[in-house]
Enzyme design. Sequence first.
Site, mmCIF file in Angstrom:
data_model
loop_
_atom_site.group_PDB
_atom_site.id
_atom_site.type_symbol
_atom_site.label_atom_id
_atom_site.label_comp_id
_atom_site.label_asym_id
_atom_site.label_seq_id
_atom_site.Cartn_x
_atom_site.Cartn_y
_atom_site.Cartn_z
ATOM 1 N N GLU A 10 0.813 -1.221 0.000
ATOM 2 C CA GLU A 10 0.000 0.000 0.000
ATOM 3 C C GLU A 10 0.843 1.265 0.000
ATOM 4 O OE1 GLU A 10 -3.823 1.750 2.448
ATOM 5 O OE2 GLU A 10 -3.620 -0.362 2.002
ATOM 6 N N ASP A 114 -3.052 -3.028 3.207
ATOM 7 C CA ASP A 114 -3.453 -3.026 4.608
ATOM 8 C C ASP A 114 -4.665 -3.932 4.813
ATOM 9 O OD1 ASP A 114 -1.440 -1.276 5.062
ATOM 10 O OD2 ASP A 114 -2.694 0.479 5.370
ATOM 11 N N ASP A 116 -7.624 -4.176 6.094
ATOM 12 C CA ASP A 116 -8.925 -3.657 6.504
ATOM 13 C C ASP A 116 -9.781 -3.538 5.239
ATOM 14 O OD1 ASP A 116 -7.869 -1.468 5.182
ATOM 15 O OD2 ASP A 116 -7.581 -0.266 6.978
ATOM 16 N N TYR A 328 -0.143 -2.947 13.239
ATOM 17 C CA TYR A 328 -1.105 -2.185 12.440
ATOM 18 C C TYR A 328 -2.034 -1.378 13.355
ATOM 19 C CZ TYR A 328 -4.314 -1.188 8.594
ATOM 20 O OH TYR A 328 -5.069 -0.552 7.638
#
Length: 841
Positions: A10, A114, A116, A328
Site C-alpha cells: 500500500e 493493509d 482492513d 497495524y
Amino acid sequence: MAPKVLMVAEKPSIALSIASALSGGQMSSRRGSTEVHEFDGTFLGFSAQYKVTSVIGHVFSVDFPAAYQNWTATDPLDLFDAPIVKSESNPKAHICRHLSQEARGCGHLVLWLDCDREGENICFEVMECTGFHAKDGKRVYRARFSSVTEKDILKAMNNLVEPNKNEALAVDARQEIDLKVGVSFTRFQTSYFNGKYGNLDSRVISYGPCQTPTLGFCVQRHLQIITFKPEKFWKLHPYILHRGYELKLEWNRNRLFDSDVTEMFRNLIKEDGILKVIAISEKQESKSRPAGLNTVNLLKVASSALGFGPQLAMQLAERLYTQGFISYPRTESTAYPSSFDFRGTLRALDNNPEWQEYVQKLLADGYVKPRSGNDAGDHPPITPMRSATQEMLGHDAWKLYQYVCQHFLGTLSPDSKYTRVKIEFAVAGELFHCIGHRVTVKGFTSIMPWLAVSEKSLPQFAEGEKIEISRIEVDEGNTQPPDYLTESELISLMEKNGIGTDASIPVHINNICERNYVQCIDPDLCLPDIRSFIEQQITLVAKGQADHSLVVEHVIKQFKRKFSYFVKQIENMDALFEAEFSPLSDSGRLLSKCGKCLRYMRYISTQPSRLYCGTCEEIYYIPQKGTIKLYKELTCPLDNFELLIFSMPGPEGKSFPLCPYCYNSPPFEGIETLFGAAKTGSTVEPGKGAGMPCFLCPHPTCQHSMISQGVCACPECNGTLELDPVSAPKWRLYCNMCNCLVFLPEGAHRISTTRDHCPECDSTIIEVDFNKKTTPLKDGGTLHVGCVLCDELLHSLVVMKHGKSFSRHRGRGRGRGRGRRGGRGRGSRKQEDPKMSFHGF
C-alpha cells in the site's frame, strides 16, 4: 525461465520492508512511479523472480461524470440517480500505468495491502490495473499481516489467502452513498446561501452522512449548555482533629437546595457538637489491568492525555507502523489471539532503558495472562514491535510510541489492589463519613502511574468513639451545565453509535473542526441513527449477507426523499440563519463606489470576500486570501466602477488592480473561457463569467490593462509579464499566468511602460528614472529608456525568480500582451536568440 511474481504493497516504505525481509537485503531497486525492488527466491516451492512495488493509497476515486460537474447546469436532486465513474485518484503519479507495465510477464500477483476494508478495496483496484482478474491461469494471492517486522512478513508469506470481494464491495457501497448524499446536499445548501449573509462563511456549507451526525453530538451538547438553568445548593462539612490528622467529613445527604433548611441542620449539629463513630468497614478492592489497545482507545488517550487530535494521532501511528515500531494501528479488537508471542514481544523491549528493569521483572517472575477482550476478527491489538528511543522518533511520535509500550506492558501486569476504609459518623441525627485508600499491590499502575489509586491515610478509630467537631463549613455552589464535548468523549459517542470506522473517525472529527456546519431542518440528517443504520448495512455487505447494489439503492432512495423535503423546507432554515447571521446591508465597511448608482459599496471580509451594493442589491466577488484597498480613486473606463488593488500575502505575493464589475462579468467575448476562475476561490462553481482582473483585460487603451502594462512574454509559460503598479521601490514584473517574478532595478524613483516597442523582439519599451545617488548611468544621468530583454544595461540589472501564483481553477489561459514574435514559452526556446531569453539571468 523462472516464473515472475509481482507483489504490491500500500505504501513504498512497506514495499521496501517486504522486499528486504524476503530477500534478506539482497535485492536491486529501480525507480518507477513508485520504486520497484527485484530479487530471486522461491515461491510456493519453486524458483521465482520477484518484483515488489506499491501504490500510494487508493488507485481510484469515485466522482460524477463531467456532465454533472457544473453546479448551475445540474439540479442537485438529479445527482441521486446519476451514474458514477472511477478515475485515477492521482493522475500525475501514473500508478495504473505503472502497475500494468510491471505486471507484464508475471504469472502470480501477491497483494500486501493493509488488512482492513479499504485495503481489500485497493486489492481489487490493483487487480483491475494489472488485468489479473481477467486472465486465465494467473493466480492472485492475499497476504494478511499486522506488522511489517520480518517475522510477520515471513509468516504472512507462508499463509497466503484469497482477497475478499465482499469487503471490497462494502467500500464501493459507502463511497457511492457518501458521494451522492454529500455532494447533493452540499451543492444545494451552498448555492442557496452563498453570499446571503455578511458573517457566514458560505464558500462551502457542507453536509456529510458521517460528519454531520458527528457535529450533531456537538450541537446537542451545545443546546444542553445554553438552555441550562443553574440552581444554588449548599453542603455541610464538619471538621475533626483526631490523632494528628485534620479530616473533612462528607455529608450523606450530599447537598440541599434550600439555604434555610441547610442552616437549620448546621445549627442542630453545632448544638450537639459531638460526632460518634457508628461503623468502620474495610474492603479489599482491585483496579483491573487494561485489555489490549485498539484504535478508538488509542485516539481517546491521545486526545485526553497526550494532547494530539485524532488526525495527528493517526498520522503518527501510521508512521510508527510503516517504520516497523508498532503493529497495524487500525483495529477494533482488544483481545490477543491465542498464538500471540508475548514473550517475544517483551524481549524486543528488553534493551530499552526506559522500561528495561520492568520488562526483565515480567520475564523473570512471569507475566500475567491479558484480560479477555473483544475479538472483532480483524487485527490483534496495537502492540510495540521493536525498541525505539526519543532521538530515533522525535518528540510527538515518541509520546505515542511510549504509551503503546506502557499499555502493552500494563496488559501483562497484575491488577492493582488496595484497601478501602470507610468511617461513618452520626451527630444530631445526621450521617457523615470519610474514606481512605491504602494500596497493597501496585500492579500495572507501576508502568501506568497515571491510573494509580490516590492513597489517603486515615488515623485509627474505634467504633463507639466520640469526637468533638472543631468547626463546620457550609459550601455554597451552583449546579453546572455539562462541559463541551472533548474529542475523547466525541470518539466514544461515535463508536457507541456506529458513526464511522476506526479508520475514518479522525477524518470526520477533523472535518467538523475545519468547516462551518449548520444544523439541519430534518433532525434525521443530524441524528446518529441513520448513519448507524447505513454502517450496519455496509457491514452486512462486507460479510456477504446483503447485496451491494440493493443496499446502495435502498439508502439512496431514502436520502432522495429527505432531500426533496429539505428543499421544500429551506425557508425555515433561512429564518434560522436570519436570527443568527447579520444581513449584508449591516455588514462590512464602506470601500468603493458602484459604477451604476455611484453609492459606496460595502466590503465584506468574511469568506467568501465580496462587495455589496445596498442600493442595487448586487454582490460582486473579489479574489480571496489577500488584502484589498481602493486604487487611488481611479475608475474603469468601461463601467465607471472604482478600481481596487488586491495584494496576495507574503513578500513575493502579487499586487494587481481590478474592476469589481469586470472581474465578475468580463466584457470581452471569450474571456471567461480563457481566463475564467471560480469567484469564491474555492471548489464552489458560482456560475459563468468570473475572474478577470486588469492584468487579463485586453482593452486597447486603458492604462491598467494587459495591453498597456504588459512588457514581454513570460519565459516560463504562455502568459505575459506585466509591470506591478504598486511595487515601488522594489519594482518588478509578474506573469499573469504563472508564478514567475522578475525584479527590476531596485530603488528607482519611477518605472513605467511606454507606447513604444523593441524593434528586435517587440517587447514594450520601459522608462526607468534612477535614483541620483545610485544611478548606474556613466554620465550620472537618471533617465534611461530601453527593453528589458535587449538593452544590455537593463538586462544586467534584472533578476528572475518564482513567487506566489494567482490561482485560477478553470484552465491556464493564453498570454495576450506584447511578446516575442514566432512563439513563446518552453516550446520555442530552441529558436530563441539568447539575448531575448530570461534563462541567462
